[in-house]
Design an enzyme around this catalytic site. Structure first.
Site, PDB file in Angstrom:
ATOM      1  N   PHE A 149       0.808  -1.222   0.000  1.00  0.00           N
ATOM      2  CA  PHE A 149       0.000   0.000   0.000  1.00  0.00           C
ATOM      3  C   PHE A 149       0.841   1.272   0.000  1.00  0.00           C
ATOM      4  CE2 PHE A 149       1.048  -0.070   4.496  1.00  0.00           C
ATOM      5  CZ  PHE A 149       1.180   1.280   4.783  1.00  0.00           C
ATOM      6  N   LYS A 173      -1.092  -7.290  -9.177  1.00  0.00           N
ATOM      7  CA  LYS A 173      -2.048  -7.396  -8.068  1.00  0.00           C
ATOM      8  C   LYS A 173      -1.643  -6.328  -7.047  1.00  0.00           C
ATOM      9  CE  LYS A 173      -2.959  -8.570  -4.358  1.00  0.00           C
ATOM     10  NZ  LYS A 173      -3.381  -7.558  -3.332  1.00  0.00           N
ATOM     11  N   GLU A 176      -4.936  -3.835  -1.939  1.00  0.00           N
ATOM     12  CA  GLU A 176      -6.386  -3.606  -1.966  1.00  0.00           C
ATOM     13  C   GLU A 176      -6.765  -2.353  -1.170  1.00  0.00           C
ATOM     14  OE1 GLU A 176      -4.554  -5.873  -0.535  1.00  0.00           O
ATOM     15  OE2 GLU A 176      -5.597  -7.059   0.990  1.00  0.00           O
ATOM     16  N   ARG A 177      -5.775  -1.742  -0.498  1.00  0.00           N
ATOM     17  CA  ARG A 177      -6.130  -0.583   0.341  1.00  0.00           C
ATOM     18  C   ARG A 177      -6.151   0.725  -0.446  1.00  0.00           C
ATOM     19  NH1 ARG A 177      -2.055  -1.877   5.034  1.00  0.00           N
ATOM     20  NH2 ARG A 177      -2.424  -4.091   5.126  1.00  0.00           N
ATOM     21  N   SER A 226       5.524  -6.873   3.209  1.00  0.00           N
ATOM     22  CA  SER A 226       6.103  -7.195   4.520  1.00  0.00           C
ATOM     23  C   SER A 226       6.870  -8.516   4.471  1.00  0.00           C
ATOM     24  CB  SER A 226       4.980  -7.273   5.556  1.00  0.00           C
ATOM     25  OG  SER A 226       4.095  -8.303   5.195  1.00  0.00           O
ATOM     26  N   CYS A 281       9.676   1.848   3.332  1.00  0.00           N
ATOM     27  CA  CYS A 281      10.593   0.761   3.678  1.00  0.00           C
ATOM     28  C   CYS A 281      12.009   1.298   3.842  1.00  0.00           C
ATOM     29  CB  CYS A 281      10.566  -0.327   2.619  1.00  0.00           C
ATOM     30  SG  CYS A 281      11.217   0.250   1.076  1.00  0.00           S
ATOM     31  N   GLU A 383       9.560  -3.900  12.796  1.00  0.00           N
ATOM     32  CA  GLU A 383       9.302  -2.758  11.914  1.00  0.00           C
ATOM     33  C   GLU A 383       7.986  -2.124  12.381  1.00  0.00           C
ATOM     34  OE1 GLU A 383       8.010  -3.640   7.858  1.00  0.00           O
ATOM     35  OE2 GLU A 383       9.303  -2.035   7.144  1.00  0.00           O
TER      36      GLU A 383
HETATM   37  P1  NAD Z   1       1.696  -6.602   3.014  1.00  0.00           P
HETATM   38  O1  NAD Z   1       2.735  -7.648   3.089  1.00  0.00           O
HETATM   39  O2  NAD Z   1       0.583  -6.639   3.996  1.00  0.00           O
HETATM   40  O3  NAD Z   1       0.982  -6.647   1.565  1.00  0.00           O
HETATM   41  C1  NAD Z   1       1.729  -6.721   0.383  1.00  0.00           C
HETATM   42  C2  NAD Z   1       0.901  -7.453  -0.669  1.00  0.00           C
HETATM   43  O4  NAD Z   1       0.662  -8.795  -0.226  1.00  0.00           O
HETATM   44  C3  NAD Z   1      -0.459  -6.819  -0.913  1.00  0.00           C
HETATM   45  O5  NAD Z   1      -0.726  -6.812  -2.295  1.00  0.00           O
HETATM   46  C4  NAD Z   1      -1.404  -7.725  -0.161  1.00  0.00           C
HETATM   47  O6  NAD Z   1      -2.686  -7.797  -0.741  1.00  0.00           O
HETATM   48  C5  NAD Z   1      -0.725  -9.077  -0.226  1.00  0.00           C
HETATM   49  N1  NAD Z   1      -1.045  -9.902   0.947  1.00  0.00           N
HETATM   50  C6  NAD Z   1      -1.355  -9.471   2.198  1.00  0.00           C
HETATM   51  N2  NAD Z   1      -1.590 -10.510   3.004  1.00  0.00           N
HETATM   52  C7  NAD Z   1      -1.426 -11.630   2.262  1.00  0.00           C
HETATM   53  C8  NAD Z   1      -1.526 -13.023   2.553  1.00  0.00           C
HETATM   54  N3  NAD Z   1      -1.833 -13.462   3.758  1.00  0.00           N
HETATM   55  N4  NAD Z   1      -1.272 -13.905   1.556  1.00  0.00           N
HETATM   56  C9  NAD Z   1      -0.944 -13.460   0.330  1.00  0.00           C
HETATM   57  N5  NAD Z   1      -0.850 -12.153   0.006  1.00  0.00           N
HETATM   58  C10 NAD Z   1      -1.081 -11.239   0.951  1.00  0.00           C
HETATM   59  O7  NAD Z   1       2.445  -5.192   3.032  1.00  0.00           O
HETATM   60  P2  NAD Z   1       1.820  -3.743   3.168  1.00  0.00           P
HETATM   61  O8  NAD Z   1       1.331  -3.539   4.557  1.00  0.00           O
HETATM   62  O9  NAD Z   1       0.898  -3.471   2.045  1.00  0.00           O
HETATM   63  O10 NAD Z   1       3.132  -2.837   2.926  1.00  0.00           O
HETATM   64  C11 NAD Z   1       4.030  -2.502   3.930  1.00  0.00           C
HETATM   65  C12 NAD Z   1       5.233  -3.424   3.958  1.00  0.00           C
HETATM   66  O11 NAD Z   1       5.885  -3.415   2.698  1.00  0.00           O
HETATM   67  C13 NAD Z   1       6.291  -2.988   4.962  1.00  0.00           C
HETATM   68  O12 NAD Z   1       6.784  -4.118   5.621  1.00  0.00           O
HETATM   69  C14 NAD Z   1       7.378  -2.362   4.095  1.00  0.00           C
HETATM   70  O13 NAD Z   1       8.670  -2.372   4.643  1.00  0.00           O
HETATM   71  C15 NAD Z   1       7.287  -3.210   2.885  1.00  0.00           C
HETATM   72  N6  NAD Z   1       7.879  -2.549   1.725  1.00  0.00           N
HETATM   73  C16 NAD Z   1       9.101  -2.982   1.314  1.00  0.00           C
HETATM   74  C17 NAD Z   1       9.723  -2.355   0.251  1.00  0.00           C
HETATM   75  C18 NAD Z   1      11.065  -2.812  -0.223  1.00  0.00           C
HETATM   76  O14 NAD Z   1      11.455  -2.433  -1.309  1.00  0.00           O
HETATM   77  N7  NAD Z   1      11.809  -3.609   0.525  1.00  0.00           N
HETATM   78  C19 NAD Z   1       9.083  -1.291  -0.394  1.00  0.00           C
HETATM   79  C20 NAD Z   1       7.828  -0.883   0.043  1.00  0.00           C
HETATM   80  C21 NAD Z   1       7.231  -1.537   1.118  1.00  0.00           C
END
Ligand code: NAD
Length: 500
Positions: A149, A173, A176-177, A226, A281, A383
């Site tokens: 998101f 994909k 969704e937020r 994450s 991140c 984090e």
């Molecule tokens: P998230 O892991 O909750 O979601 C990421 C994606 O995974 C979304 O599209 C979501 O729909 C999907 N997802 C969520 N739960 C799932 C599940 N149980 N099974 C399968 N897919 C699922 O992350 P977020 O809260 O949207 O974003 C924040 C996180 O992203 C932080 O940890 C941040 O550090 C990380 N991030 C990392 C980078 C990088 O380059 N390293 C860049 C941006 C964000």
């Protein structure tokens, strides 16, 4: 309320699933729309479309693919204000921050414009008598992108411009937020001349992610999000034979050496720890002053600046940080702050009680500053992804480096110093993917690659830059002989013709 659905064959598409999720305005806490959550059958249908579009797109000359990217880049620039408005309304970040995000995404499109040059192979004449060898990079096929998101425009733009320019077709994909801006950008890419079926967007949750990971027609997956989900995506995707890169969570440290310019350090920490409400991140979430005197000076300099942070919705042009993304995230941050207090850290600035008139139900967290944090505390280990900076005092430089290397994450780290010797030692020894020297958020430009170490990245490739080109292509090597009348006879000695 508007419903956000999917994007297929260059058009909006609602799919068969009737499951939906709410989209919120994080500044008010009110639901502003709904997003359709795709079923496995919907995802499979989208993947079939991407697979059908693949042969023609892969055969399109790279220079022609680049022409679409040039058009796309112009349209993104022209529509930046509109895109930032859509983005901020669902994410909550300030408009200048959203503009910055789109500008960084455009840089990747500009990188992809150079694809004919980037895909140039290698040729060796006469590796043996009458034998030549050459290598090319060919598209991997249908690629899926799963994105978080926090950068709803930029992170998808890290992926599909490069993937598409390399000749792949793509299924995105998004989170969704905050999915609306993604769909508008997909429309712009269609307007730029991208053939139908090359970029498709499917909205959804775990069901759609699993469907992508299990679909045998998906050859590669780029994930950003994450660490627990990234690890899951990496394991499930590689288990079914896909190429997967998963860029994940972080805990970025900024080491303050005793000789650092304290004004510069304070500015750097205020921007990098609290900008975008800490939801980056590459946000700095740990400051590591070296020596007690440095620590005392640092905390004294930070305290009034953190208190003075302007927390407001993005519609207020004086806002420096907006709300966090969701009620769940808000509660999680409050919970971690509580744990920090219970475990003995000193909360120098407490931003929890912030209340903005007219936005009482918004997910605002004011800037928080913890001092005397130790490495066994949960606010250090986890984090937080909110506007919370922890100061961990180090007795010496070696302790600071050790601390960073011992942390499970390895995304970014920075050192602030005037001492070239210390800076060089730092970047040489830190087990971290992206290092800043007097630069607090060392996000590589698009023609370099972005990626962490340790549990911040699963897989072998970073994203965009040449690493992106490598991830989205397979290397093929040809060895050719044009004998012009010379017979070699049968060869049994594996010499590759060198004895000829
Ligand atoms: P998230 O892991 O909750 O979601 C990421 C994606 O995974 C979304 O599209 C979501 O729909 C999907 N997802 C969520 N739960 C799932 C599940 N149980 N099974 C399968 N897919 C699922 O992350 P977020 O809260 O949207 O974003 C924040 C996180 O992203 C932080 O940890 C941040 O550090 C990380 N991030 C990392 C980078 C990088 O380059 N390293 C860049 C941006 C964000």
């Amino acid at each position: 309320m508007p419903t956000v659905s999917h994007f297929l064959l260059n058009e909006s598409w609602s799919g068969a699933s009737t499951r939906t999720g709410d989209i919120f305005n994080p500044a008010t806490g009110a639901a502003t729309g709904q997003v359709t959550l795709a079923s496995k059958a919907d995802v499979d249908e989208v993947v079939d479309v991407a697979a059908a579009a693949l042969p023609a797109w892969a055969a399109t000359p790279p220079a022609r693919r680049a022409m679409v990217m040039f058009e796309f880049r112009d349209l993104l620039r022209k529509h930046t204000n509109e895109l930032s408005e859509l983005l901020s309304a669902e994410h909550g970040k300030t408009i200048p921050d959203a503009n910055g995000e789109i500008a960084r995404g455009i840089e990747v499109v500009e990188f992809a414009c150079g694809i004919p040059q980037l895909l140039k192979g290698e040729y060796s004449e006469a590796v043996a008598v009458n034998v030549d060898s050459h290598t090319v990079r060919q598209p991997v096929g249908v690629v899926a992108g799963i994105t978080p998101f926090n950068f709803p425009a930029m992170v998808p733009l890290w992926m599909y411009p490069v993937a598409i320019a390399c000749g792949n077709t793509f299924v995105l994909k998004p989170s969704e937020r905050d999915p609306t801006v993604v769909l508008r950008i997909a429309e712009l890419l269609a307007e730029a001349g991208l053939p139908a079926g090359v970029l498709n967007v499917v909205n959804g949750d775990k069901e759609s992610v699993d469907a992508l990971l299990d679909n045998p027609k998906v050859e590669a997956v780029s994930f950003v999000g994450s660490t627990p989900i990234g690890h899951y995506v990496y394991s499930r995707g590689t288990n079914s034979g896909k190429r997967v890169q998963a860029l994940c969570g972080a805990k970025n440290h900024l080491v303050v050496m005793p000789d650092a310019d304290m004004d510069q350090v304070t500015d750097a920490l205020i921007g990098s720890a609290y900008g975008s409400a800490g939801e980056r991140c590459m946000a700095v979430s740990v400051a590591v002053p070296v020596g007690e005197r440095t620590a005392d000076r640092l905390v004294a300099a930070l305290e009034p600046r953190v208190r003075a942070l302007k927390v407001a919705p993005y519609t207020d042009p004086t806002s420096e940080l907006g709300p966090v993304i969701s009620k769940q995230s808000y509660n999680r941050i409050h919970n971690l702050i509580e744990q920090g207090l219970e475990q003995g850290a000193s909360l120098v600035v407490d931003g929890r009680d912030i209340s903005l008139q007219g936005y009482e139900d918004g997910y605002f967290v004011g800037g928080c500053l913890f001092d005397n944090v130790s490495t066994d505390m949960s606010i250090y280990k986890e984090e937080i992804f909110g506007p919370v900076l922890s100061v961990v005092r180090a007795n010496g430089y070696e302790e600071a480096v050790q601390m960073i290397n011992d942390h499970e994450y390895g995304n970014g780290a920075a050192i602030f110093t005037r001492d070239g010797d210390a800076a060089r030692d730092f970047w040489a020894r830190a087990r971290i993917g992206m290092i800043g020297v007097n630069v607090p958020i060392p996000v590589p430009v698009a023609y370099h690659s972005f990626g962490g170490w340790k549990r911040s990245l699963f897989g072998d490739h970073s994203i965009h830059g040449m690493e992106g080109v490598r991830f989205y292509t397979r290397l093929k090597t040809m060895t050719t002989r044009w004998p012009s009348g010379i017979r070699t006879g049968a060869e049994f000695n594996f010499s590759g013709g060198k004895d000829v």
